[in-house]
Design a protein around this motif. Structure first.
Motif, PDB file in Angstrom:
ATOM      1  N   MET A   1       0.842  -1.197   0.000  1.00 32.30           N
ATOM      2  CA  MET A   1       0.000   0.000   0.000  1.00 32.30           C
ATOM      3  C   MET A   1       0.878   1.248   0.000  1.00 32.30           C
ATOM      4  O   MET A   1       1.880   1.331   0.710  1.00 32.30           O
ATOM      5  N   GLU A   2       0.496   2.231  -0.812  1.00 30.27           N
ATOM      6  CA  GLU A   2       1.254   3.482  -0.912  1.00 30.27           C
ATOM      7  C   GLU A   2       1.253   4.211   0.423  1.00 30.27           C
ATOM      8  O   GLU A   2       0.268   4.225   1.144  1.00 30.27           O
ATOM      9  N   THR A   3       2.398   4.790   0.755  1.00 32.90           N
ATOM     10  CA  THR A   3       2.510   5.499   2.029  1.00 32.90           C
ATOM     11  C   THR A   3       2.707   6.997   1.844  1.00 32.90           C
ATOM     12  O   THR A   3       3.129   7.686   2.751  1.00 32.90           O
ATOM     13  N   PHE A   4       2.443   7.497   0.648  1.00 31.80           N
ATOM     14  CA  PHE A   4       2.449   8.933   0.398  1.00 31.80           C
ATOM     15  C   PHE A   4       3.802   9.591   0.637  1.00 31.80           C
ATOM     16  O   PHE A   4       3.881  10.758   0.931  1.00 31.80           O
ATOM     17  N   GLN A   5       4.886   8.838   0.476  1.00 31.85           N
ATOM     18  CA  GLN A   5       6.202   9.445   0.682  1.00 31.85           C
ATOM     19  C   GLN A   5       6.477  10.535  -0.345  1.00 31.85           C
ATOM     20  O   GLN A   5       7.337  11.382  -0.151  1.00 31.85           O
ATOM     21  N   PHE A  14       5.571  13.217   8.650  1.00 36.53           N
ATOM     22  CA  PHE A  14       5.399  11.823   9.062  1.00 36.53           C
ATOM     23  C   PHE A  14       6.587  10.957   8.666  1.00 36.53           C
ATOM     24  O   PHE A  14       6.971  10.900   7.497  1.00 36.53           O
ATOM     25  N   LYS A  15       7.146  10.294   9.670  1.00 38.27           N
ATOM     26  CA  LYS A  15       8.160   9.286   9.442  1.00 38.27           C
ATOM     27  C   LYS A  15       8.138   8.328  10.625  1.00 38.27           C
ATOM     28  O   LYS A  15       7.975   8.744  11.772  1.00 38.27           O
ATOM     29  N   GLU A  16       8.279   7.064  10.332  1.00 39.87           N
ATOM     30  CA  GLU A  16       8.217   6.056  11.393  1.00 39.87           C
ATOM     31  C   GLU A  16       9.266   6.327  12.466  1.00 39.87           C
ATOM     32  O   GLU A  16      10.410   6.672  12.170  1.00 39.87           O
ATOM     33  N   ASN A  17       8.838   6.215  13.729  1.00 35.63           N
ATOM     34  CA  ASN A  17       9.702   6.396  14.916  1.00 35.63           C
ATOM     35  C   ASN A  17      10.161   7.840  15.112  1.00 35.63           C
ATOM     36  O   ASN A  17      11.081   8.086  15.900  1.00 35.63           O
ATOM     37  N   LYS A  18       9.532   8.781  14.430  1.00 30.64           N
ATOM     38  CA  LYS A  18       9.871  10.192  14.593  1.00 30.64           C
ATOM     39  C   LYS A  18       8.622  10.980  14.986  1.00 30.64           C
ATOM     40  O   LYS A  18       7.510  10.643  14.593  1.00 30.64           O
ATOM     41  N   LEU A  19       8.839  12.047  15.762  1.00 35.23           N
ATOM     42  CA  LEU A  19       7.754  12.949  16.140  1.00 35.23           C
ATOM     43  C   LEU A  19       8.064  14.339  15.603  1.00 35.23           C
ATOM     44  O   LEU A  19       9.200  14.815  15.710  1.00 35.23           O
ATOM     45  N   THR A  20       7.065  14.979  15.017  1.00 34.37           N
ATOM     46  CA  THR A  20       7.195  16.353  14.558  1.00 34.37           C
ATOM     47  C   THR A  20       6.105  17.197  15.208  1.00 34.37           C
ATOM     48  O   THR A  20       5.169  16.678  15.818  1.00 34.37           O
ATOM     49  N   LEU A  21       6.228  18.516  15.049  1.00 32.00           N
ATOM     50  CA  LEU A  21       5.321  19.440  15.717  1.00 32.00           C
ATOM     51  C   LEU A  21       4.610  20.346  14.728  1.00 32.00           C
ATOM     52  O   LEU A  21       5.212  20.870  13.790  1.00 32.00           O
ATOM     53  N   GLY A  22       3.320  20.522  14.969  1.00 35.06           N
ATOM     54  CA  GLY A  22       2.535  21.473  14.208  1.00 35.06           C
ATOM     55  C   GLY A  22       1.822  22.426  15.146  1.00 35.06           C
ATOM     56  O   GLY A  22       1.868  22.280  16.374  1.00 35.06           O
ATOM     57  N   ASP A 202     -11.330  -1.631  12.722  1.00 35.92           N
ATOM     58  CA  ASP A 202     -10.799  -2.240  11.502  1.00 35.92           C
ATOM     59  C   ASP A 202     -11.089  -1.378  10.284  1.00 35.92           C
ATOM     60  O   ASP A 202     -10.247  -1.257   9.382  1.00 35.92           O
ATOM     61  N   TRP A 203     -12.280  -0.749  10.228  1.00 35.68           N
ATOM     62  CA  TRP A 203     -12.613   0.116   9.097  1.00 35.68           C
ATOM     63  C   TRP A 203     -11.672   1.317   9.060  1.00 35.68           C
ATOM     64  O   TRP A 203     -11.166   1.688   7.993  1.00 35.68           O
ATOM     65  N   VAL A 204     -11.443   1.923  10.206  1.00 37.00           N
ATOM     66  CA  VAL A 204     -10.558   3.090  10.275  1.00 37.00           C
ATOM     67  C   VAL A 204      -9.152   2.731   9.814  1.00 37.00           C
ATOM     68  O   VAL A 204      -8.534   3.464   9.023  1.00 37.00           O
ATOM     69  N   SER A 205      -8.630   1.603  10.274  1.00 41.56           N
ATOM     70  CA  SER A 205      -7.261   1.224   9.912  1.00 41.56           C
ATOM     71  C   SER A 205      -7.149   0.832   8.444  1.00 41.56           C
ATOM     72  O   SER A 205      -6.117   1.044   7.811  1.00 41.56           O
ATOM     73  N   GLU A 206      -8.241   0.292   7.874  1.00 42.40           N
ATOM     74  CA  GLU A 206      -8.214  -0.094   6.465  1.00 42.40           C
ATOM     75  C   GLU A 206      -8.313   1.116   5.545  1.00 42.40           C
ATOM     76  O   GLU A 206      -7.610   1.202   4.523  1.00 42.40           O
ATOM     77  N   ARG A 229      -1.059   0.219  15.884  1.00 48.50           N
ATOM     78  CA  ARG A 229       0.015  -0.486  15.175  1.00 48.50           C
ATOM     79  C   ARG A 229      -0.369  -1.946  14.905  1.00 48.50           C
ATOM     80  O   ARG A 229      -0.007  -2.508  13.862  1.00 48.50           O
ATOM     81  N   ASN A 230      -1.096  -2.543  15.821  1.00 54.15           N
ATOM     82  CA  ASN A 230      -1.475  -3.944  15.657  1.00 54.15           C
ATOM     83  C   ASN A 230      -2.461  -4.165  14.513  1.00 54.15           C
ATOM     84  O   ASN A 230      -2.604  -5.293  14.023  1.00 54.15           O
ATOM     85  N   THR A 231      -3.156  -3.106  14.115  1.00 56.13           N
ATOM     86  CA  THR A 231      -4.161  -3.255  13.053  1.00 56.13           C
ATOM     87  C   THR A 231      -3.628  -2.865  11.678  1.00 56.13           C
ATOM     88  O   THR A 231      -4.323  -3.036  10.680  1.00 56.13           O
ATOM     89  N   THR A 232      -2.422  -2.313  11.615  1.00 57.40           N
ATOM     90  CA  THR A 232      -1.883  -1.817  10.347  1.00 57.40           C
ATOM     91  C   THR A 232      -0.652  -2.628   9.949  1.00 57.40           C
ATOM     92  O   THR A 232       0.259  -2.826  10.753  1.00 57.40           O
ATOM     93  N   SER A 233      -0.623  -3.060   8.697  1.00 56.13           N
ATOM     94  CA  SER A 233       0.506  -3.863   8.212  1.00 56.13           C
ATOM     95  C   SER A 233       1.642  -2.996   7.690  1.00 56.13           C
ATOM     96  O   SER A 233       2.781  -3.450   7.596  1.00 56.13           O
ATOM     97  N   THR A 234       1.350  -1.747   7.327  1.00 54.05           N
ATOM     98  CA  THR A 234       2.373  -0.796   6.907  1.00 54.05           C
ATOM     99  C   THR A 234       2.309   0.423   7.829  1.00 54.05           C
ATOM    100  O   THR A 234       1.335   0.610   8.561  1.00 54.05           O
ATOM    101  N   PHE A 235       3.341   1.236   7.779  1.00 61.71           N
ATOM    102  CA  PHE A 235       3.368   2.412   8.643  1.00 61.71           C
ATOM    103  C   PHE A 235       2.252   3.378   8.289  1.00 61.71           C
ATOM    104  O   PHE A 235       2.117   3.816   7.136  1.00 61.71           O
TER     105      PHE A 235
END
Length: 314
Positions: A1-5, A14-22, A202-206, A229-235
């Motif tokens: 699934m595309e992750t919009f990189q 957005f990046k896995e294991n990173k936090l940013t501020l808005g 499940d609907w939200v995560s899909e 995280r448990n419901t999503t197979s990609t980041f």
């Protein structure tokens, strides 16, 4: 699934294991439910220049005194169009557009327009809505807003992507002889679903490209993030808001306020690092309840806090 990189807004925050501020707009401290909106474009530009990851606007069609907050006052799509012209790099987010109250054709037209005008900086937060006075005003049955959310979502996605869709929906029909333009700047627009939006987990995560949730204690939020995280197979990123009243004393210990804390910057850094450690990817700071001038707070955040949580791209 595309992750919009490839998306300019998405990849900035957005990046896995990173936090940013808005920052939530309005970027000001005020009492009551209505901000002044003084120098609001200059404040947005300053946030962009200082390196914040995103600016967030809200969708509040009606003034409901019960809620005590009217957001940025202006229509979110009109306002995002203005922000796209006056900023350059910062992501433009919605927190969140109330899908059941809007027709999907208007949503697709507005979202794609902002995405084109901003060169792919839109991050679309959506929700089913929680201000009860709004639903009868739009002739929407409150108990059916979860179903209306799904109907609008499906229709929106179809007209956003297909040139001449065939749609037979409760909210409208297209027979393959018409379509919405423009299309998104780069193929698609990342959609962040807020809370449950009256749907199953499940609907939200899909269907969501990320999840926006509410501020909670660290232990409870850690469990919430792990469930996501448990419901999503990609980041897929996890976002939350946080109200702060940043004190001049950098070592002031946290004191709870509505949906956040009064605290010094050192404790704020510590708390944000704890959120990053449990998997939170973006925090939307709201300065409404602050005691200090918001511009001073923003500059202190940029100088002392942002270096610990820089935007992914500059």
């Amino acid at each position: 699934m595309e992750t919009f990189q490839h998306k300019n807004g998405y990849k900035r925050i957005f990046k896995e294991n990173k936090l940013t501020l808005g920052l939530f707009i309005p970027i000001e401290s005020y009492s009551g439910d209505t901000p002044t909106m003084e120098n609001h474009i200059q404040m947005a530009q300053k946030a962009d220049e200082l390196g914040f990851g995103a600016l967030w606007v809200r969708d509040i069609p009606l003034h409901d005194p019960y809620f005590g907050d009217v957001g940025q006052i202006y229509d979110p799509w009109v306002y995002l169009g203005l922000l796209s012209a006056y900023t350059e790099k910062i992501a433009l987010g919605t927190g969140s557009i109330v899908f059941p109250l809007r027709h999907p054709i208007h949503l697709a037209k507005a979202a794609a327009s902002v995405d084109q005008l901003s060169k792919g900086r839109l991050v679309l937060g959506i929700a089913s809505g929680d201000r009860r006075v709004e639903f009868p005003a739009f002739n929407i049955n409150i108990p059916s807003r979860g179903e209306a959310f799904r109907e609008t979502f499906g229709y929106f996605k179809q007209v956003l992507h297909e040139n001449f869709p065939i749609i037979d929906s409760k909210v409208g029909k297209i027979q393959g002889n018409a379509g919405v333009i423009p299309k998104p700047y780069q193929n698609d627009i990342p959609i962040i679903i807020t809370g449950s939006s009256r749907q199953s987990f499940d609907w939200v995560s899909e269907h969501g490209d990320g999840w926006m949730y509410y501020p909670r204690g660290l232990e409870q939020q850690a469990q919430t993030v792990q469930a996501w995280r448990n419901t999503t197979s990609t980041f897929k990123p996890f976002l939350q808001s946080l109200y702060i009243d940043l004190t001049e004393d950098p070592d002031r210990e946290p004191r709870p306020i509505h949906l956040g804390f009064q605290l010094g910057r050192n404790y704020l850094i510590q708390f944000l690092k704890s959120l990053e450690a449990i998997g939170v990817n973006h925090v939307m700071l709201n300065l409404k309840y602050g005691q200090r001038d918001a511009e001073d707070v923003m500059e202190e955040l940029a100088a002392e806090v942002l270096p610990h949580f820089p935007s992914i791209t500059s």
